[in-house]
Motif scaffolding. Structure first.
Motif, PDB file in Angstrom:
ATOM      1  N   GLU A 116       0.918   4.251  -2.805  1.00  9.82           N
ATOM      2  CA  GLU A 116       0.707   5.662  -2.484  1.00  9.82           C
ATOM      3  C   GLU A 116       1.877   6.517  -2.937  1.00  9.82           C
ATOM      4  O   GLU A 116       1.697   7.599  -3.498  1.00  9.82           O
ATOM      5  CB  GLU A 116       0.511   5.828  -0.979  1.00  9.82           C
ATOM      6  CG  GLU A 116      -0.798   5.278  -0.463  1.00  9.82           C
ATOM      7  CD  GLU A 116      -0.901   5.357   1.049  1.00  9.82           C
ATOM      8  OE1 GLU A 116       0.025   5.930   1.677  1.00  9.82           O
ATOM      9  OE2 GLU A 116      -1.885   4.845   1.619  1.00  9.82           O
ATOM     10  N   GLU A 143       0.828  -1.212   0.000  1.00  9.10           N
ATOM     11  CA  GLU A 143       0.000   0.000   0.000  1.00  9.10           C
ATOM     12  C   GLU A 143       0.861   1.261   0.000  1.00  9.10           C
ATOM     13  O   GLU A 143       0.558   2.243  -0.687  1.00  9.10           O
ATOM     14  CB  GLU A 143      -0.940   0.005   1.203  1.00  9.10           C
ATOM     15  CG  GLU A 143      -2.042  -1.043   1.161  1.00  9.10           C
ATOM     16  CD  GLU A 143      -1.559  -2.443   1.511  1.00  9.10           C
ATOM     17  OE1 GLU A 143      -0.405  -2.577   2.005  1.00  9.10           O
ATOM     18  OE2 GLU A 143      -2.332  -3.402   1.298  1.00  9.10           O
ATOM     19  N   ILE A 148      -3.693  -2.920  -7.234  1.00 12.05           N
ATOM     20  CA  ILE A 148      -2.536  -3.048  -6.357  1.00 12.05           C
ATOM     21  C   ILE A 148      -1.570  -4.134  -6.816  1.00 12.05           C
ATOM     22  O   ILE A 148      -0.370  -4.071  -6.527  1.00 12.05           O
ATOM     23  CB  ILE A 148      -2.991  -3.287  -4.897  1.00 12.05           C
ATOM     24  CG1 ILE A 148      -1.853  -2.940  -3.923  1.00 12.05           C
ATOM     25  CG2 ILE A 148      -3.496  -4.731  -4.715  1.00 12.05           C
ATOM     26  CD1 ILE A 148      -2.312  -2.764  -2.504  1.00 12.05           C
TER      27      ILE A 148
END
Length: 224
Positions: free
Chosen positions: A176, A172, A187
Motif C-alpha cells: 500500500e 500488505e 504481492i
C-alpha cells in the motif's frame, strides 16, 4: 515520497500517474471528491494534487474539510485558466500552490517539489538506524564504509522500515505504502525488492538486517 492524485479525467490522471511514478513518487489515484477526502484522511501523504472540478464533492470542499480537521498535507490545486476566483478561494482555504490547465509536465513536477519541500521546512534530510544513514533527498543509503543509490521502490521500502525500526511491517502495508492502493502488481514483488535490498545492505557492509516473519511481514533489526 507518496502523493495523492485527485483528478476525475482518467486519461489525464493516468498520464500524470505514469510521469510521477517515473520520477520516483508513489501515487494513489482517485477520481471523485469523496474518495479524495477518504484517502487523504486514511493515510499519510507527502502531498496532494487536487483538481477543483470533481464529482460528488468538489476540490474546494475537500480542501476546506481537510484543513478544518487539522490536516496540513501540502496541496497543489489544479484549475482551469478561467477559474480565477476559485484559485483565490483555494489559496485562502489553505492550498499551497495552484497550476492552471493545460500545464507543462515539467512545471507540475517543479511545483510538486516546491510544495513538498516547503512543508518540511528545516526538517532533517537524513534518517539513521544502526550503522545506516538514508538520505531522503538523494535516495542514497550509506554506512561509514560505502554509499549506494537506491531505486524508487527500494527507497520506499527501506524508508518505511527505518522509520519503524524493530517493528513488524506487513507485506500488505509495504504494498500500500510503496506501490499504492491501485497497483496491479502481485504481492510477491515485495520479496523481490527485499532480496535486492539485502544484497545492497551486504554490499555497503551494514550490520543491519531485514528479518522475515513468514506470512506476516518484515522487521529491520540490528545484528546481535
Amino acid at each position: 515520497m507518496k502523493l495523492l492524485l485527485c483528478e476525475d479525467e482518467k486519461e489525464l490522471s493516468n498520464a500524470l500517474k505514469a510521469i510521477l511514478r517515473h520520477n520516483n513518487y508513489t501515487v494513489d489515484a482517485v477520481y471523485d471528491g469523496e474518495d479524495a477526502l477518504a484517502y487523504a484522511e486514511a493515510d499519510q501523504y507527502d502531498g496532494i494534487i487536487l483538481d477543483l472540478m470533481m464529482p460528488k464533492m468538489n476540490g474546494l470542499e475537500v480542501l476546506l474539510t481537510l484543513r478544518s480537521h487539522g490536516n496540513n498535507t501540502p496541496v497543489l490545486i489544479l484549475t482551469a485558466k478561467s477559474e480565477t476566483e476559485d484559485k483565490i478561494t483555494g489559496l485562502d482555504l489553505g492550498a499551497d500552490d495552484y497550476l492552471a490547465k493545460p500545464f507543462d509536465m515539467g512545471e507540475l513536477l517543479a511545483r510538486v517539489r516546491a510544495v513538498t519541500r516547503r512543508s518540511t521546512g528545516n526538517a532533517i534530510d537524513t534518517i539513521t538506524y544502526g550503522d545506516l544513514t538514508l538520505n531522503k533527498q538523494s535516495f542514497e543509503l550509506s554506512t561509514s564504509k560505502e554509499t549506494i543509490r537506491l531505486g524508487g521502490k527500494e527507497y520506499g521500502i527501506i524508508e518505511l522500515l527505518i522509520s519503524n525500526p524493530a517493528s513488524l511491517i506487513s507485506t500488505e502495508k509495504i504494498m500500500e505504502r510503496v506501490w499504492g492502493y491501485d497497483s496491479e502488481a502481485e504481492i510477491n514483488v515485495v520479496w523481490v525488492y527485499i532480496s535486492s535490498l539485502r544484497k545492497k545492505l551486504a554490499q555497503i557492509g551494514s550490520t543491519v538486517e531485514i528479518k522475515a516473519s513468514r506470512g506476516l511481514g518484515y522487521t529491520l533489526e540490528k545484528a546481535d
